[in-house]
Design an enzyme around this catalytic site. Structure first.
Site, PDB file in Angstrom:
ATOM      1  N   SER A 117     -39.098 -26.576  30.578  1.00  0.00           N
ATOM      2  CA  SER A 117     -39.330 -25.390  31.402  1.00  0.00           C
ATOM      3  C   SER A 117     -40.732 -25.393  31.977  1.00  0.00           C
ATOM      4  CB  SER A 117     -39.136 -24.125  30.568  1.00  0.00           C
ATOM      5  OG  SER A 117     -39.571 -22.983  31.301  1.00  0.00           O
ATOM      6  N   TYR A 134     -42.365 -19.555  23.149  1.00  0.00           N
ATOM      7  CA  TYR A 134     -41.365 -20.341  23.872  1.00  0.00           C
ATOM      8  C   TYR A 134     -42.057 -21.430  24.689  1.00  0.00           C
ATOM      9  CZ  TYR A 134     -37.812 -21.094  27.605  1.00  0.00           C
ATOM     10  OH  TYR A 134     -36.929 -21.625  28.525  1.00  0.00           O
TER      11      TYR A 134
HETATM   12  N1  LIG Z   1     -32.705 -19.469  32.767  1.00  0.00           N
HETATM   13  C1  LIG Z   1     -33.939 -19.766  33.053  1.00  0.00           C
HETATM   14  O1  LIG Z   1     -34.614 -19.056  33.820  1.00  0.00           O
HETATM   15  C2  LIG Z   1     -34.577 -21.016  32.506  1.00  0.00           C
HETATM   16  C3  LIG Z   1     -35.834 -21.364  32.969  1.00  0.00           C
HETATM   17  C4  LIG Z   1     -36.434 -22.513  32.484  1.00  0.00           C
HETATM   18  C5  LIG Z   1     -35.779 -23.286  31.558  1.00  0.00           C
HETATM   19  N2  LIG Z   1     -34.557 -22.913  31.087  1.00  0.00           N
HETATM   20  C6  LIG Z   1     -33.937 -23.776  30.080  1.00  0.00           C
HETATM   21  O2  LIG Z   1     -32.668 -24.196  30.522  1.00  0.00           O
HETATM   22  C7  LIG Z   1     -31.835 -24.471  29.390  1.00  0.00           C
HETATM   23  C8  LIG Z   1     -30.501 -23.767  29.566  1.00  0.00           C
HETATM   24  O3  LIG Z   1     -30.734 -22.376  29.531  1.00  0.00           O
HETATM   25  P1  LIG Z   1     -29.840 -21.241  30.157  1.00  0.00           P
HETATM   26  O4  LIG Z   1     -30.690 -20.539  31.132  1.00  0.00           O
HETATM   27  O5  LIG Z   1     -28.561 -21.776  30.594  1.00  0.00           O
HETATM   28  O6  LIG Z   1     -29.731 -20.235  28.934  1.00  0.00           O
HETATM   29  P2  LIG Z   1     -28.715 -20.119  27.712  1.00  0.00           P
HETATM   30  O7  LIG Z   1     -27.390 -19.728  28.184  1.00  0.00           O
HETATM   31  O8  LIG Z   1     -29.383 -19.254  26.715  1.00  0.00           O
HETATM   32  O9  LIG Z   1     -28.609 -21.607  27.175  1.00  0.00           O
HETATM   33  C9  LIG Z   1     -29.212 -22.083  26.043  1.00  0.00           C
HETATM   34  C10 LIG Z   1     -28.134 -22.770  25.241  1.00  0.00           C
HETATM   35  O10 LIG Z   1     -28.739 -23.390  24.124  1.00  0.00           O
HETATM   36  C11 LIG Z   1     -27.840 -23.273  23.069  1.00  0.00           C
HETATM   37  N3  LIG Z   1     -28.488 -23.354  21.762  1.00  0.00           N
HETATM   38  C12 LIG Z   1     -29.512 -22.622  21.306  1.00  0.00           C
HETATM   39  N4  LIG Z   1     -29.789 -22.992  20.048  1.00  0.00           N
HETATM   40  C13 LIG Z   1     -28.920 -23.975  19.731  1.00  0.00           C
HETATM   41  C14 LIG Z   1     -28.711 -24.751  18.581  1.00  0.00           C
HETATM   42  N5  LIG Z   1     -29.436 -24.602  17.514  1.00  0.00           N
HETATM   43  N6  LIG Z   1     -27.725 -25.664  18.588  1.00  0.00           N
HETATM   44  C15 LIG Z   1     -26.951 -25.834  19.681  1.00  0.00           C
HETATM   45  N7  LIG Z   1     -27.103 -25.137  20.799  1.00  0.00           N
HETATM   46  C16 LIG Z   1     -28.085 -24.200  20.815  1.00  0.00           C
HETATM   47  C17 LIG Z   1     -27.229 -21.901  23.222  1.00  0.00           C
HETATM   48  O11 LIG Z   1     -25.992 -21.909  22.542  1.00  0.00           O
HETATM   49  P3  LIG Z   1     -25.200 -20.596  22.035  1.00  0.00           P
HETATM   50  O12 LIG Z   1     -24.334 -20.225  23.193  1.00  0.00           O
HETATM   51  O13 LIG Z   1     -24.451 -21.067  20.854  1.00  0.00           O
HETATM   52  O14 LIG Z   1     -26.252 -19.560  21.731  1.00  0.00           O
HETATM   53  C18 LIG Z   1     -27.100 -21.789  24.724  1.00  0.00           C
HETATM   54  O15 LIG Z   1     -25.827 -22.179  25.156  1.00  0.00           O
HETATM   55  C19 LIG Z   1     -32.608 -23.990  28.180  1.00  0.00           C
HETATM   56  O16 LIG Z   1     -33.223 -25.086  27.565  1.00  0.00           O
HETATM   57  C20 LIG Z   1     -33.658 -23.081  28.768  1.00  0.00           C
HETATM   58  O17 LIG Z   1     -34.789 -22.991  27.959  1.00  0.00           O
HETATM   59  C21 LIG Z   1     -33.940 -21.805  31.555  1.00  0.00           C
END
Ligand SMILES: NC(=O)c1ccc[n+]([C@@H]2O[C@H](COP(=O)([O-])OP(=O)(O)OC[C@H]3O[C@@H](n4cnc5c(N)ncnc54)[C@H](OP(=O)(O)O)[C@@H]3O)[C@@H](O)[C@H]2O)c1
Ligand SMILES: Cc1cc2nc3c(=O)[nH]c(=O)nc-3n(C[C@H](O)[C@H](O)[C@H](O)COP(=O)(O)OP(=O)(O)OC[C@H]3O[C@@H](n4cnc5c(N)ncnc54)[C@H](O)[C@@H]3O)c2cc1C
Lengths: 245, 425
Positions: free
Chosen positions: A137, A150
């Site tokens: 990120s 984070y």
């Molecule tokens: N959205 C944004 O603005 C943004 C910005 C920068 C970076 N990111 C990064 O992009 C990636 C995807 O994020 P997203 O926005 O799609 O949000 P999200 O839906 O919260 O995705 C994160 C995923 O990680 C999984 N996870 C967390 N802990 C885990 C564990 N111990 N074992 C297996 N899976 C686990 C969660 O699974 P569960 O469904 O089981 O909880 C969830 O599906 C993340 O790394 C996030 O930090 C997002």
């Protein structure tokens, strides 16, 4: 005929799902890995109908690091591409007070993803091919008061990916670092994000797909974030510490 | 706006009352908007199963028509009924009971719906079909989301041997001539006319009538014959800027329309066209509505019963030509009989128009309302954003029964849209 197999870690994330669709559309078989993978049944069927590729689901917990070697062994085939979308933002205020909560954030964004990618990296190295994609990120580019727990975990993950890329560069294995800014997903649902700076998951997925095809090293999604973060990184610390951003 | 991710979340929202489902927002007006409780169906977008023997697809309501085509055309299946854009959801197509260029022959989308699962006002999921829970089924087709939230449906696709359409273009000197051509072409699978709205007098309603048939694999252009179920790769044309409003006065549109007319006329009368260009020409022009400038545009679509169609169409086109405010798109279609309780089509002719929105065109639309009523026509709710309540109720004797049905099911408090409030549904 399949073009290869993509393992998607943290498959319930909107970004992960969009990535899976993008690769499946191009003819890759897909392995969806997540906690409680049973819930992914409908997504597997859907993707098989849409794209006529093989889609399987696998239980995976990034925090259960001792299970990672076994998890990889149990995959029906060692994938050609891995995309790790695992991440957890938590609540900054809570992370400041509660060490356990902070540790959970740090482990979910750094330790867990690093552990599974390390495992896969070694197998890819042995095979002499493979592409590892880590979704980190922009929050890792500089620690800020509003989300430094984070952010620091992501910073660690970014550095890990950079080192891994360096180590494997001559071994036929490539590493892509993805640095998203705001993305409209479950993680950010309900937040008031500026539309111009916010990417849709499909946009990020396109970027990742292209980065894999072209073996790019570090990508920002959207590109404007490269500019924003360059400015933020270059603000002198004396000034930065007084800012509210 | 809320976008539930599970059936439980959806049920919870429906219990908050005043709910309306939103598909992909391609209806022109306020039918998919509620003041307090708009439920976006984008996460209900899974395909569930496909039967290669019968062509039956079971899918969630938020699945896009574009995705259905992308998935099943390569296997030799195409939707029976398609509206003028592929960026609509199954739920939206069922709720508006959409029609295509083949209504005269194949009816509307509802004819190919085997069953629907609907979340109704008591928060339960009810399956309905032509034989089971029939009242709910019939009012849901064309019911504009006001019977409940469509969760998933089973629809049937048609077998095809290519992704191409054999198109025959005929020129009609005026609207009566166009109608003659339609009547002579009742066997054609597809028929539609594009009208040059600026002609007057004996040329009133001058148009191109385009007929179409699914091409068999042997008629596909040679270059594509090896993969007949695949269309050519698409390049998108862009209207990148908003044209200023002054560019839309009569002369500009006149030229626009004339170009369209002559351009079409010069082409060979018979061509083989890929499915995307044939069914969805507007989709290729991203942001095409920008040509109308920032003020946006409004649609008008009515249907006139066959017996009154000729007089009515002449009067409608006359009013349009005299207003001189030009319509970029005027489309005429022949409808066949319609079975549905509240679906828009009826046996006769439907005229659809796009207008830039301004005081003049709004006044014109009131005139068109009046003429439509005079000829016992009715209006398409999926295109309406402005109709006064009295006009609607006068045009729809069926509304009374629909209102009664809704009341008997507790639907008025559970489901309402800005449109239903405006029209008193
Ligand atoms: N959205 C944004 O603005 C943004 C910005 C920068 C970076 N990111 C990064 O992009 C990636 C995807 O994020 P997203 O926005 O799609 O949000 P999200 O839906 O919260 O995705 C994160 C995923 O990680 C999984 N996870 C967390 N802990 C885990 C564990 N111990 N074992 C297996 N899976 C686990 C969660 O699974 P569960 O469904 O089981 O909880 C969830 O599906 C993340 O790394 C996030 O930090 C997002
Ligand atoms: C360029 C263009 C061309 C068009 N051409 C045609 C045409 O040729 N023929 C034709 O018939 N129509 C045509 N339309 C209209 C379009 O097909 C309909 O408005 C269709 O309903 C839009 O689907 P949507 O998924 O975008 O639904 P929305 O616009 O989001 O909603 C439309 C209606 O459907 C209801 N609805 C949506 N999803 C659900 C659900 N899951 N459960 C219950 N109710 C639901 C909404 O409440 C609302 O009343 C055209 C539209 C455009 C923009």
């Amino acid at each position: 005929m399949s073009k290869g197999t993509v393992l998607v870690l943290g498959a319930k994330s909107d970004i992960a799902m969009a990535v899976a669709h993008r690769f499946a559309k191009d003819g890759y078989d897909i392995q969806l890995a997540a906690r409680q993978a049973d819930d992914l049944e409908a997504s597997c069927t859907d993707m098989e109908l849409r794209f006529r590729v093989k889609v399987t689901q696998h239980d995976f917990d990034a925090l259960d690091v001792s299970s990672h070697a076994g998890f990889v062994d149990a995959l029906p085939i060692l994938p050609s591409v891995v995309v790790c979308a695992v991440g957890y933002m938590g609540e900054q205020a809570e992370n400041e007070r509660d060490v356990e909560a902070a540790a959970q954030v740090i482990r979910s964004n750094f330790e867990g993803p690093a552990s599974i990618l390390a495992e896969l990296a070694n197998r890819f190295e042995q095979r002499g091919s493979g592409i590892l994609v880590g979704i980190s990120s922009v929050a890792g580019d500089r620690g800020r008061a509003t989300n430094y727990v984070y952010g620091s975990a992501k910073a660690g993950f970014t550095a890990f990916l950079s080192g891994l890329r360096n180590r494997l560069a001559k071994k036929g294995v490539h590493v892509v670092t993805v640095l998203p800014g705001f993305v409209a997903t479950k993680m950010t649902e309900g937040m008031d994000l500026p539309a111009k700076l916010t990417a849709q998951p499909e946009e990020v997925a396109d970027k990742i797909f292209n980065a894999v095809q072209k073996r790019r090293n570090v990508i920002y999604a959207k590109p404007i974030w490269w500019m924003i973060m360059m400015i933020i990184r270059n603000i002198p610390e004396g000034v930065f510490k007084k800012l509210k951003i | 706006m809320m976008a539930p991710r599970s059936t439980d979340e959806l049920l919870h929202l429906v219990r908050q009352q005043g709910a309306i489902a939103r598909g992909n927002g391609r209806a022109y007006g306020d039918s998919a908007v509620s003041a307090t409780n708009t439920i976006h169906m984008k996460h209900f977008n899974h395909m569930v199963s496909f039967d290669q023997e019968t062509g039956q697809l079971i899918a969630e309501a938020g699945v896009l028509l574009a995705d259905v085509i992308e998935a099943f055309l390569p296997l030799g299946w195409f939707p029976f009924v398609t509206p003028g854009t592929k960026f609509v959801t199954l739920g939206g197509m069922i709720a508006a009971d959409v029609h295509g260029k083949n209504h005269h022959k194949d009816g509307s989308f509802g004819a190919y719906v085997d069953w629907i699962d609907v979340v109704t006002s008591d928060g339960s999921v009810e399956r309905c079909s032509k034989t089971e829970n029939t009242e709910l089924f019939e009012w849901t087709l064309g019911g504009m989301g006001l019977t409940g939230v469509i969760l998933r449906a089973a629809i049937r696709l048609r077998p095809v041997t290519s992704a191409w359409i054999e198109q025959t273009t005929l020129v009609a000197d005026n609207v009566s001539h166009a109608m003659e051509l339609f009547e002579q072409s009742m066997d054609a699978t597809y028929s539609v006319a594009w009208i040059d709205c600026l002609q007057k007098g004996q040329h009133l309603g001058r148009s191109l009538v385009m007929l179409g048939e699914h091409a068999d694999a042997g008629s596909v252009p040679t270059r594509f014959r090896k993969t007949p179920l695949q269309g050519p790769a698409k390049r998108r044309r862009n209207f990148p800027i908003n044209m200023p409003n002054w560019a839309l006065n009569g002369p500009t549109v006149r030229v626009f329309n004339a170009c369209y007319y002559w351009n079409g006329k010069r082409k060979p009368k018979r061509q083989v066209v890929d499915w995307d260009s044939y069914f969805f020409p507007l989709d290729a022009i991203q942001g095409w509505n920008k040509v109308y400038g920032r003020r946006g545009f409004a649609q008008f679509q009515c249907v006139l019963p066959l017996s009154h169609a000729k007089d009515g169409l002449n009067e409608l086109l006359d009013a349009i030509a005299n207003a001189g405010s030009g319509s970029f798109l005027a489309v005429l279609k022949r409808f066949g009989p319609q079975a549905g309780k509240f679906s828009f089509p009826m046996e006769g002719y439907t005229l659809a128009l796009d207008f830039p929105v301004n005081a003049k065109t709004l006044a014109l639309m009131n005139d068109l309302d009046r003429i439509t009523l005079q000829y016992n026509g009715r209006f398409y709710l999926a295109k309406d954003s402005r109709m006064p309540r009295d006009v609607f109720l006068q045009s729809e004797p069926r509304a009374e029964d629909y209102i009664k049905y809704r009341q008997s099911k507790g639907a008025p408090t559970a489901f309402s849209s800005a449109q239903s409030e405006r029209l008193g549904l």
